[in-house]
Write an enzyme that holds these catalytic residues in place. Structure first.
Site, PDB file in Angstrom:
ATOM      1  N   GLY A  31       0.738  -1.240   0.064  1.00 41.38           N
ATOM      2  CA  GLY A  31       0.056   0.046   0.069  1.00 41.38           C
ATOM      3  C   GLY A  31       0.872   1.366   0.144  1.00 41.38           C
ATOM      4  O   GLY A  31       2.069   1.247  -0.519  1.00 41.38           O
ATOM      5  N   HIS A  37       4.546   1.842  -7.763  1.00 47.16           N
ATOM      6  CA  HIS A  37       3.508   0.884  -7.740  1.00 47.16           C
ATOM      7  C   HIS A  37       2.780   1.012  -9.052  1.00 47.16           C
ATOM      8  O   HIS A  37       2.297   0.012  -9.379  1.00 47.16           O
ATOM      9  CB  HIS A  37       2.736   0.915  -6.672  1.00 47.16           C
ATOM     10  CG  HIS A  37       3.496   1.031  -5.205  1.00 47.16           C
ATOM     11  ND1 HIS A  37       3.678   1.963  -4.297  1.00 47.16           N
ATOM     12  CD2 HIS A  37       4.033  -0.124  -4.691  1.00 47.16           C
ATOM     13  CE1 HIS A  37       4.285   1.423  -3.238  1.00 47.16           C
ATOM     14  NE2 HIS A  37       4.509   0.389  -3.414  1.00 47.16           N
ATOM     15  N   VAL A 179      11.291   3.765 -10.758  1.00 48.46           N
ATOM     16  CA  VAL A 179      10.603   4.818 -11.019  1.00 48.46           C
ATOM     17  C   VAL A 179      11.108   5.812 -10.028  1.00 48.46           C
ATOM     18  O   VAL A 179      11.187   5.702  -8.961  1.00 48.46           O
ATOM     19  CB  VAL A 179       9.088   4.654 -10.917  1.00 48.46           C
ATOM     20  CG1 VAL A 179       8.540   6.208 -11.473  1.00 48.46           C
ATOM     21  CG2 VAL A 179       8.254   3.597 -11.805  1.00 48.46           C
TER      22      VAL A 179
END
Ligand code: AMP
Length: 290
Positions: A31, A37, A179
């Site tokens: 999360g 993500h 990223v």
């Protein structure tokens, strides 16, 4: 998008997808979803018919209780991000669903020897046993699929590949590029815990990797010399404390005698910025991702 919180509903949803002859992409996360993500979910959505994201802050993989207590939780925003990137199923199990015996060490754990030993394994005792155990459970619940993991956690990716192969899981593990923020800092759920001065100093990991790659480009092939180049960059940053900086073989994560352009290698780094521990890595032959 279907949000499920029981193992039975999660397994059933993926079985139904495969019964319809649809391929399944699995994206396990803890999360606090960010652009890193989101890129995994987007790649899974581009390559698979049905994407399932799992969101579970796994207590078993935290060796530091304060890290677990402070781990960011942003479920509502996470669900919106999953939907925007094309997820069809999100599995958000409570701890009791994943560990019915309680959030203690379960009777059965998975432990990967070799690649899980050095670096993060040495600095965070029990961490990779926790990761391997929860990933083995998720793979077992999900069934045949492609599973997407970030190269940002390069050693974790190696551990997951090893366990999937050794346990003959019907899962193809896919590694995805790191990223970064525009200034080079790798996106991480822990970045929000940095103070403003620590956030500015945190680019030191990227700067160290960049310096290591420049040394490789200039012809340096000795792993110890590359470690020293990276350590020197971190030493010049007063807010950062180096944990390790290494040049390793990309498959076994051991330090070779010399870097060989014919073999994949990796520069690995970990440092503390105040209370926050950050990691990063890159391919020394290519340099860090832009
Ligand atoms: P986490 O929620 O931190 O356990 O990460 C879930 C997945 O996202 C793991 O496979 C991570 O490697 C991946 N991930 C985390 N940060 C990044 C990033 N900056 N770029 C690409 N993947 C990432």
């Amino acid at each position: 998008m279907e949000v499920v919180d029981t193992v039975a509903a999660f397994t059933k949803a993926l079985e139904a997808a495969r019964d319809d002859r649809r391929t399944v992409g699995l994206v396990p996360t803890m999360g606090a979803l960010h652009a890193g993500h989101r890129a995994l979910i987007a790649q899974a959505a581009a390559e698979c018919d049905v994407v399932a994201v799992t969101i579970f802050v796994n207590p078993l993989q935290f060796s530091d209780p304060s890290d677990l207590a402070h781990y960011p939780r942003t479920e509502e925003r996470d669900l919106a991000a999953c939907e925007a990137e094309g997820a069809a199923i999100v599995f958000v199990p409570p701890v009791t669903e994943m560990y019915p015996g309680g959030p203690h060490v379960p009777a059965t754990t998975v432990s990967v020897a070799g690649v899980a030993g050095p670096w993060e394994g040495a600095g965070r005792p029990g961490h990779f046993d926790g990761v391997a155990t929860v990933v083995a459970k998720l793979f077992s619940m999900a069934g045949r699929c492609r599973a997407y993991f970030g190269e940002k956690d390069f050693q974790q990716l190696a551990v997951v590949r090893r366990l999937s192969a050794d346990l003959a899981m019907p899962v193809e593990v896919v590694g995805c590029p790191t990223v970064r923020e525009p200034d080079g800092l790798a996106r991480s759920s822990r970045n929000v815990r940095l103070s403003a001065p620590e956030r500015r100093a945190a680019t030191v990991l990227f700067r160290a990797l960049t310096a290591g790659c420049a040394a490789v480009e200039a012809g340096e092939r000795r792993p110890q010399a590359l470690s020293a180049v990276m350590a020197g960059v971190v030493a010049a940053e007063p807010l950062a404390a180096l944990e390790y900086a290494a040049a390793v073989d990309a498959d076994d994560l051991c330090v070779p005698d010399t870097l060989d352009p014919a073999r994949p290698a990796r520069l690995l780094i970990a440092a503390r910025l105040g209370a926050v521990r950050l990691i990063d890595n890159c391919d020394p032959w290519k340099g860090p991702e832009p």
